[in-house]
Each structure stands twice: as C-alpha cells, then as structure tokens.
Design an enzyme around this catalytic site. Structure first.
Site, PDB file in Angstrom:
ATOM      1  CB  CYS B 111      15.322  15.452  12.537  1.00 41.54           C
ATOM      2  SG  CYS B 111      13.794  14.820  13.273  1.00 41.54           S
ATOM      3  CB  CYS B 114      11.417  15.771  16.699  1.00 42.78           C
ATOM      4  SG  CYS B 114      11.778  14.083  16.168  1.00 42.78           S
ATOM      5  CB  SER B 115      15.816  17.215  17.931  1.00 42.75           C
ATOM      6  OG  SER B 115      15.371  16.350  18.964  1.00 42.75           O
ATOM      7  CB  CYS B 116      15.928  12.091  14.626  1.00 40.99           C
ATOM      8  SG  CYS B 116      14.298  11.657  15.254  1.00 40.99           S
TER       9      CYS B 116
END
Lengths: 224, 212
Positions: B111, B114-116
């Site tokens: 990702c 972000c941090s998906c």
C-alpha cells in the site's frame, strides 16, 4: 494531495530491514495498542469515514509525517478529526480536561466491550448498490488523468498520466476522493484493477516482464 | 517511517526514547479525556488484534487451498466468500482478492499511500510493511525488495505488484513447496508464513519434512 504519504517510486529511504517475523510483536509499545483502540472507539461515533481518516493522517506537514512512526501518525490524525468534527474542543485537547460530556445521541453509540467483536466482524460498507454504468470494460486501454488535487485522492502520483489496461471491474464502490470531503459525499463509481507495465511507469531500464496493478475509480481515468 | 522501526520500538537512542515518552503521555491524556467525556468505554479497549486475528487465519486459508482444488478455484474466483466460509471476515477484509503465485508469476502486495492490509486473514501489518522504504520501493524495485527478504527470482518470472489503492484487500496464495505431499492441511498451515502471504517470501519446507 501531493503529500509525503504518496511514496511510490521515491528514492533514498534505505533498506527495509524487517524485524524477523517470528519475533515481531503486534505492538511495540503499550501506547500503540491504546491509540489503535482509541481510533476504533472514537470512530464508532460515526462522525467520520475511512477516507476522512486517511486525509487527516496524510495532510500533516511532510516533515512531521516522515519523522513520525505509523502509530504517531494515527495519534495526530485522531486529534485532528476530534477537533474538526467538534467532538473535542481545542481547549479540551490542549488542557486534556473535559468541558462536558458528549450529547445523548452520541452516548448511544459508545462502543461497549460486548460490541467490539460484532462491530469489527461486520466491517464497513464500501460497496454501493447503485446501478451506475461502467465507463470502461476489461481490456480497455486507459490513461490516469494528470490531475494534482490539493485534497485527498487515491490515484498515486506515480501512475498519473500513464497508460494501463483494465484487468478487472471490481464493481461499484464509494468514490474515496469525494468521500474524504465529509460525511454525505457517497458518490458511487466503478473501481477497476488497472495493469501498468513496469516500463510504462519506470522507463526502459525496468524489467520487460514486470507490472504494477492499481485499483482506480472511473473519476481517475480517461480513454487512451 | 524514515527511521524505520527504530522509532516504534525505540531501542537505543536517547532522543527516540524522549519522543516516545512524549507520545505515550499524549496518548494517555487523550484516553482519559475521551473516557471523561463519555466517548470511550475503557472496557472496550480490548486486545482483539493480539488474541483473535492474525496470520494463522490466512495460513489456514492457504493450506485449505493447497489440499482442496474446489476450494482453491472458489478462493481465486470469489476471495471474500471463500475466506468467510472459514469464519474470517470483517473490517479491512470486506473485499478480498486472492492472487496465486506459480512457477511463472510472483505476486507482491503493497500500500504505497498508507497501510492497507487484510486484517481478518493477516492481522495488523508489520512495521516494515508500513515503512517508507517498503512503500517507496515495492513498486519501482520489486526484485530488489524481494532480494532483501532472501527471495531471488529468475529473470523469466513475471513480477506483479498489487498497490492497494482502493478497498480491495490482497492475499497472496503462495506456491505449495514440493516434497510435502504427505502433509495434512493442518500440518501445512503451520509452515505458511505471514511474509509469504504478502508475497515477499516463498514457503519453505522444514528440513525434517523435506527429508521425510
């Protein structure tokens, strides 16, 4: 926005240096566990959606974003959302003293321990039932619009202006770029998995075999 | 981020320790403010993601796919339904898409924005997955990233990088290692690593199994 969060293709951050999988704890500090839980609990107030959360985190000054750890960014984002939505006042946040309880209608939404498994197990509704026509079909060649909005967008810089092929139509989802502007901006659009060759994105020195897939909405794409 | 995990678990550096204690104080102050305002029930601040959700869930999905061809077909066709059939569903796993590694194709998930990450099957992401080095390099230098995890791929293998830019969450179905044909699904689940389901590693057979 062209923020520090949009990292795809940047140089200079160094090696990944992963912690060995078997040794890595879920949280490295107790405060990380707490800020994670506070995000879930405050989110239950229903005053913001996931895209507003993402925008709150990524719209920090780039120097701050880059020097934070990830959970420090979650803390900064939560503080911003609480003030923006009026759940907490500026003076409450700076003094850390409550100036009054939340309204009754909000009190009904407070997440209890019993509700946590159900709430997390249910998930969020990103898909929409609206029957909006798809602008593109699998196999179409598309270009990502060369746009640089100063608000939230899920089209990363490294694909903008580039041409890819629609690999899959994932169906109709809420359009993140609009959803980030506040509650009540649920615009239904098709999301596509778009395949870009590594050479299209990174030039002739990239591997001729490799590719990158990004998931993009109708609003990000134009015919190529 | 730029400081890698050092700033998150803080070994060593005094200035990091100072910043972390500032952060800790801010988090505690915010927590007591939200409790005082009646917004947060302290009893609800539970440890779901340490006790109930984690990469063992994903490992069971992979092992089932390796031992049940019909399940594998379903998993690749409708990841969300096939994964929910094993009881794994919910936040950050609402729309699952499973990609299969083969001798010809190697998949890697990132990702960049972000941090998906697919929480119901893999738990919360490791620090490196959310770090600037991984997010910046996975799309432009996937083979270099893989080498840092000890994964060398031949030039004729196609690398597919999946950037989780929307609400689809990706799980890699790693290749089943040769030599473990006698192993049951339960035994196979124990050798499937989290990193193999992100796509940075292959699944290896433990020496005792390879020799069996």
């Amino acid at each position: 926005m062209n923020g520090a969060h949009d990292m795809g293709g940047m140089h200079g951050f160094g090696p990944i240096d992963p912690e060995p999988e078997a040794e890595e704890p879920v949280f490295h500090h107790d405060w990380e566990r707490r800020i994670m839980a506070l995000n879930l609990a405050a989110g239950a107030m229903g005053r913001w959606n996931i895209d507003m959360s993402r925008f709150a985190r990524e719209s920090q000054p780039p120097v701050q974003y880059l020097s934070n750890s990830y959970y420090q960014t979650w803390l900064a984002g939560l503080e911003k959302l609480l003030v923006q939505t009026g759940l907490v006042s500026e003076s409450e946040l700076s003094s850390c003293r409550s100036e009054g309880q939340i309204a009754e209608d909000l009190a009904e939404r407070v997440l209890t321990a019993e509700q946590v498994p159900t709430t997390l197990g249910r998930g969020d509704s990103f898909r929409m039932d609206d029957e909006v026509p798809a602008k593109f079909e699998v196999g179409d060649t598309v270009r990502v619009k060369n746009r640089h909005p100063d608000h939230h967008t899920r089209a990363p810089r490294y694909v903008r202006g580039h041409v890819g092929v629609v690999d899959r139509d994932h169906g109709v989802f809420v359009f993140a770029d609009e959803n980030a502007k506040g509650m009540g901006n649920r615009v239904p659009q098709h999301v596509y998995g778009v395949r870009f060759s590594a050479r299209e994105l990174w030039g002739p020195e990239a591997s001729a075999r490799d590719c990158v897939y990004a998931d993009l909405w109708d609003g990000h794409l134009e015919p190529a | 981020m730029s400081e890698g995990r050092g700033n998150e678990h803080g070994h060593g550096h005094d200035h990091d320790q100072d910043r972390l204690s500032d952060t800790e104080l801010r988090v505690r102050a915010l927590e007591s403010l939200l409790v005082d305002k009646g917004m947060v029930d302290p009893a609800a601040l539970v440890e779901t993601y340490e006790t109930k959700v984690g990469p063992r869930n994903g490992a069971r999905v992979v092992a089932r796919a390796w031992t049940d061809p019909d399940y594998k077909d379903w998993l690749l066709r409708d990841g969300s339904a096939a994964i929910a059939d094993l009881g794994y569903h919910g936040r950050q796993g609402e729309n699952m898409y499973v990609v299969e590694n083969t001798a010809e194709v190697h998949n890697l998930v990132v990702c960049t924005l972000c941090s998906c990450y697919p929480w119901p099957v893999l738990g919360l992401p490791p620090v490196w997955y959310k770090s600037a080095p991984y997010r910046s390099r996975a799309v432009i230098d996937p083979r270099g990233v893989l080498r840092e995890f000890g994964t060398e791929l031949a030039d004729d293998v196609e690398v597919r990088v999946w950037d989780s830019t929307a609400e689809l969450r990706y799980l890699v179905l790693p290749e089943r290692p040769a030599g473990g044909e006698h192993m049951t699904a339960e035994e196979l689940a124990t050798i499937v690593t989290r990193n193999s389901m992100i796509g940075v590693e292959k699944v290896a057979l433990p020496a005792r199994e390879a020799a069996a």
